[in-house]
Design a protein around this motif. Structure first.
Motif, PDB file in Angstrom:
ATOM      1  N   LEU A   1      46.858  -2.397   2.791  1.00  0.00           N
ATOM      2  CA  LEU A   1      45.451  -2.357   2.262  1.00  0.00           C
ATOM      3  C   LEU A   1      45.592  -0.775   1.386  1.00  0.00           C
ATOM      4  CD1 LEU A   1      41.997  -2.903   3.658  1.00  0.00           C
ATOM      5  CD2 LEU A   1      42.303  -0.782   2.722  1.00  0.00           C
ATOM      6  N   LEU A   2      45.001  -0.848  -0.003  1.00  0.00           N
ATOM      7  CA  LEU A   2      44.835   0.144  -0.664  1.00  0.00           C
ATOM      8  C   LEU A   2      43.350   0.504  -0.815  1.00  0.00           C
ATOM      9  CD1 LEU A   2      47.340  -0.509  -3.586  1.00  0.00           C
ATOM     10  CD2 LEU A   2      47.660   0.760  -1.685  1.00  0.00           C
ATOM     11  N   THR A   3      42.888   1.768  -0.515  1.00  0.00           N
ATOM     12  CA  THR A   3      41.583   2.279  -0.552  1.00  0.00           C
ATOM     13  C   THR A   3      41.332   3.474  -1.440  1.00  0.00           C
ATOM     14  OG1 THR A   3      39.611   2.826   0.680  1.00  0.00           O
ATOM     15  CG2 THR A   3      41.767   3.282   1.455  1.00  0.00           C
ATOM     16  N   GLY A   4      40.592   3.248  -2.339  1.00  0.00           N
ATOM     17  CA  GLY A   4      40.068   4.558  -3.207  1.00  0.00           C
ATOM     18  C   GLY A   4      39.267   4.034  -4.653  1.00  0.00           C
ATOM     19  N   GLY A   5      37.937   4.503  -4.189  1.00  0.00           N
ATOM     20  CA  GLY A   5      37.166   3.944  -5.528  1.00  0.00           C
ATOM     21  C   GLY A   5      37.018   4.724  -6.625  1.00  0.00           C
ATOM     22  N   LEU A   6      35.846   4.654  -7.388  1.00  0.00           N
ATOM     23  CA  LEU A   6      35.592   4.977  -8.714  1.00  0.00           C
ATOM     24  C   LEU A   6      34.531   6.073  -8.764  1.00  0.00           C
ATOM     25  CD1 LEU A   6      36.376   4.772 -11.720  1.00  0.00           C
ATOM     26  CD2 LEU A   6      34.722   2.742 -11.912  1.00  0.00           C
TER      27      LEU A   6
ATOM     28  N   ILE B   1      49.140  -1.842   7.404  1.00  0.00           N
ATOM     29  CA  ILE B   1      49.302  -0.546   6.778  1.00  0.00           C
ATOM     30  C   ILE B   1      48.020  -0.106   5.806  1.00  0.00           C
ATOM     31  CG2 ILE B   1      50.650   1.156   5.404  1.00  0.00           C
ATOM     32  CD1 ILE B   1      53.021  -0.803   6.211  1.00  0.00           C
ATOM     33  N   VAL B   2      47.233   0.978   6.177  1.00  0.00           N
ATOM     34  CA  VAL B   2      46.078   1.652   5.217  1.00  0.00           C
ATOM     35  C   VAL B   2      46.764   2.716   4.419  1.00  0.00           C
ATOM     36  CG1 VAL B   2      43.572   2.119   5.165  1.00  0.00           C
ATOM     37  CG2 VAL B   2      44.471   0.311   6.614  1.00  0.00           C
TER      38      VAL B   2
ATOM     39  N   GLU C   1      39.104   5.449  13.662  1.00  0.00           N
ATOM     40  CA  GLU C   1      39.019   5.222  15.082  1.00  0.00           C
ATOM     41  C   GLU C   1      37.322   5.270  15.328  1.00  0.00           C
ATOM     42  OE1 GLU C   1      40.820   8.538  16.596  1.00  0.00           O
ATOM     43  OE2 GLU C   1      42.795   7.726  16.860  1.00  0.00           O
ATOM     44  N   ALA C   2      36.462   5.775  14.752  1.00  0.00           N
ATOM     45  CA  ALA C   2      35.049   5.497  14.599  1.00  0.00           C
ATOM     46  C   ALA C   2      34.765   4.263  14.370  1.00  0.00           C
ATOM     47  CB  ALA C   2      34.361   6.539  14.114  1.00  0.00           C
ATOM     48  N   ARG C   3      35.416   3.641  13.577  1.00  0.00           N
ATOM     49  CA  ARG C   3      35.020   2.242  13.170  1.00  0.00           C
ATOM     50  C   ARG C   3      35.802   1.054  13.972  1.00  0.00           C
ATOM     51  NH1 ARG C   3      30.998   1.440   9.726  1.00  0.00           N
ATOM     52  NH2 ARG C   3      30.710   3.543   8.734  1.00  0.00           N
ATOM     53  N   GLY C   4      36.614   1.630  15.149  1.00  0.00           N
ATOM     54  CA  GLY C   4      37.097   0.830  16.234  1.00  0.00           C
ATOM     55  C   GLY C   4      38.383   0.368  15.932  1.00  0.00           C
ATOM     56  N   PHE C   5      39.172   1.120  15.212  1.00  0.00           N
ATOM     57  CA  PHE C   5      40.506   0.741  14.932  1.00  0.00           C
ATOM     58  C   PHE C   5      41.341   1.516  15.939  1.00  0.00           C
ATOM     59  CE2 PHE C   5      38.576  -0.399  10.805  1.00  0.00           C
ATOM     60  CZ  PHE C   5      39.101  -1.933  10.722  1.00  0.00           C
TER      61      PHE C   5
ATOM     62  N   ALA D   1      37.143  -1.306   6.589  1.00  0.00           N
ATOM     63  CA  ALA D   1      36.831  -2.215   7.769  1.00  0.00           C
ATOM     64  C   ALA D   1      36.569  -3.582   7.537  1.00  0.00           C
ATOM     65  CB  ALA D   1      35.813  -1.542   8.651  1.00  0.00           C
ATOM     66  N   VAL D   2      35.578  -3.708   6.497  1.00  0.00           N
ATOM     67  CA  VAL D   2      34.950  -5.098   6.044  1.00  0.00           C
ATOM     68  C   VAL D   2      36.425  -5.947   5.570  1.00  0.00           C
ATOM     69  CG1 VAL D   2      34.048  -6.358   4.340  1.00  0.00           C
ATOM     70  CG2 VAL D   2      33.158  -4.093   4.865  1.00  0.00           C
ATOM     71  N   HIS D   3      37.484  -5.538   4.950  1.00  0.00           N
ATOM     72  CA  HIS D   3      38.582  -6.298   4.933  1.00  0.00           C
ATOM     73  C   HIS D   3      39.569  -6.654   6.023  1.00  0.00           C
ATOM     74  CE1 HIS D   3      38.002  -6.012   0.404  1.00  0.00           C
ATOM     75  NE2 HIS D   3      37.710  -4.927   0.529  1.00  0.00           N
ATOM     76  N   LEU D   4      39.663  -5.582   6.887  1.00  0.00           N
ATOM     77  CA  LEU D   4      40.697  -5.608   7.924  1.00  0.00           C
ATOM     78  C   LEU D   4      39.766  -6.458   9.185  1.00  0.00           C
ATOM     79  CD1 LEU D   4      41.707  -1.850   8.085  1.00  0.00           C
ATOM     80  CD2 LEU D   4      43.080  -3.981   7.326  1.00  0.00           C
ATOM     81  N   GLU D   5      38.580  -6.234   9.493  1.00  0.00           N
ATOM     82  CA  GLU D   5      38.050  -7.094  10.283  1.00  0.00           C
ATOM     83  C   GLU D   5      37.889  -8.470  10.236  1.00  0.00           C
ATOM     84  OE1 GLU D   5      34.171  -5.237  10.799  1.00  0.00           O
ATOM     85  OE2 GLU D   5      35.045  -3.353  11.949  1.00  0.00           O
ATOM     86  N   ALA D   6      37.907  -8.695   8.831  1.00  0.00           N
ATOM     87  CA  ALA D   6      37.578 -10.223   8.178  1.00  0.00           C
ATOM     88  C   ALA D   6      39.214 -10.883   8.682  1.00  0.00           C
ATOM     89  CB  ALA D   6      37.432 -10.415   6.825  1.00  0.00           C
ATOM     90  N   ALA D   7      40.134 -10.008   8.639  1.00  0.00           N
ATOM     91  CA  ALA D   7      41.557 -10.463   8.900  1.00  0.00           C
ATOM     92  C   ALA D   7      41.890 -10.579  10.296  1.00  0.00           C
ATOM     93  CB  ALA D   7      42.490 -10.001   8.005  1.00  0.00           C
ATOM     94  N   GLY D   8      41.040 -10.042  11.168  1.00  0.00           N
ATOM     95  CA  GLY D   8      41.276  -9.711  12.423  1.00  0.00           C
ATOM     96  C   GLY D   8      42.325  -8.681  12.941  1.00  0.00           C
ATOM     97  N   VAL D   9      42.414  -7.712  11.916  1.00  0.00           N
ATOM     98  CA  VAL D   9      43.479  -6.456  12.022  1.00  0.00           C
ATOM     99  C   VAL D   9      42.466  -5.504  12.997  1.00  0.00           C
ATOM    100  CG1 VAL D   9      44.257  -4.514  10.920  1.00  0.00           C
ATOM    101  CG2 VAL D   9      44.530  -6.864  10.150  1.00  0.00           C
ATOM    102  N   THR D  10      43.034  -5.028  14.142  1.00  0.00           N
ATOM    103  CA  THR D  10      42.510  -3.851  14.933  1.00  0.00           C
ATOM    104  C   THR D  10      43.441  -2.749  15.210  1.00  0.00           C
ATOM    105  OG1 THR D  10      43.573  -4.857  16.875  1.00  0.00           O
ATOM    106  CG2 THR D  10      41.103  -5.654  16.414  1.00  0.00           C
TER     107      THR D  10
END
Length: 257
Positions: free
Chosen positions: A130-135, A88-89, A204-208, A176-185
């Motif tokens: 996965l939580l995503t949000g920067g600073l 889940i993202v 989807e543009a990143r292949g997910f 994508a860096v975290h998810l691809e390393a874990a084999g998540v598609t």
């Protein structure tokens, strides 16, 4: 002080967005129109009326609903669909910088709605989060604020935290860096319904493979003849701001900005 080109471009884009969004954009049009009246009366009146029309369109329930319709077309997710994913993202959606009751900062309204719905899906499916949000400015990364709310308020611990992204495109790229390393598609993507088309397209543009899990619809699906619900108000103005922001965001991404 900003010293790197990407940061400068990011803040320039944010500034331009504020100039193009309500309430500032219609107010600026009205102001420019009034200033033009003395020398170019017809032009000034046209610009001022354009600003007024812009303000009405982006604050009236009927026209705001029309703007939201194509954006909020994604149906709610089912648990059966969510269980077919691997993770889940949850996308960040803003913060409250002044939250003394929480000791400083906390998640904003939109982010909290996303975290809440993501927590429910995680509890029902057992999928990692996965939580995503920067600073973009000073303070804690948005993902860390989301982490605090998700774990302390909803009892769900995230597996991954992405703290560097500044917009939706970077949400996808850096997650994508975290998810691809874990084999998540295949992911369940949690964001607001109005934001889902653009967000899903970026992942989807990143292949997910994306299972959309929209939350927080702002369009009114039920017709109403109640007068207060037909007049411009705070809720419809906020929804109009969101809709305008999203249409401009889609245009910017198509132009590669």
């Amino acid at each position: 002080m900003l010293t790197d080109i990407p940061a400068i471009l990011f803040w320039l884009k944010k500034l331009l967005g504020q100039l193009l969004l309500p309430p500032l954009a219609p107010l600026l049009l009205i102001l420019v129109g009034l200033l033009l009246l003395r020398r170019w009366r017809r032009t000034g009146l046209s610009v001022a009326w354009l600003g007024l029309a812009f303000a009405i369109v982006t604050a009236s329930p009927a026209t705001v609903g029309w703007m939201l319709g194509p954006l909020e077309a994604t149906p709610p997710v089912s648990l059966a669909q969510a269980r077919q994913a691997q993770a889940i993202v949850i996308l960040g959606g803003g913060r409250r910088s002044y939250a003394p009751e929480y000791g400083g900062e906390t998640v904003g309204r939109l982010t909290l709605e996303r975290v809440r719905f993501g927590a429910r899906i995680a509890r029902e499916t057992g999928l990692p989060v996965l939580l995503t949000g920067g600073l973009p400015g000073e303070g804690m990364a948005e993902a860390d604020l989301m982490h605090d709310a998700l774990e302390n308020d909803f009892g769900i611990a995230p597996r991954w935290i992405e703290r560097a992204s500044r917009d939706t495109r970077e949400n996808a790229a850096l997650s994508a860096v975290h998810l691809e390393a874990a084999g998540v598609t295949r992911i369940v993507l949690v964001t607001h319904a109005v934001h889902m088309p653009r967000a899903a397209a970026e992942f989807e543009a990143r292949g997910f493979e994306v299972v959309p899990a929209p939350t927080g619809w702002f369009g009114n699906r039920e017709p109403s003849d109640d007068l207060p619900n037909l007049l411009p108000g705070a809720n419809s103005a906020f929804a109009g701001w969101l809709a305008t922001h999203e249409w401009l965001g889609r245009l910017a991404y198509r132009l590669g900005v």
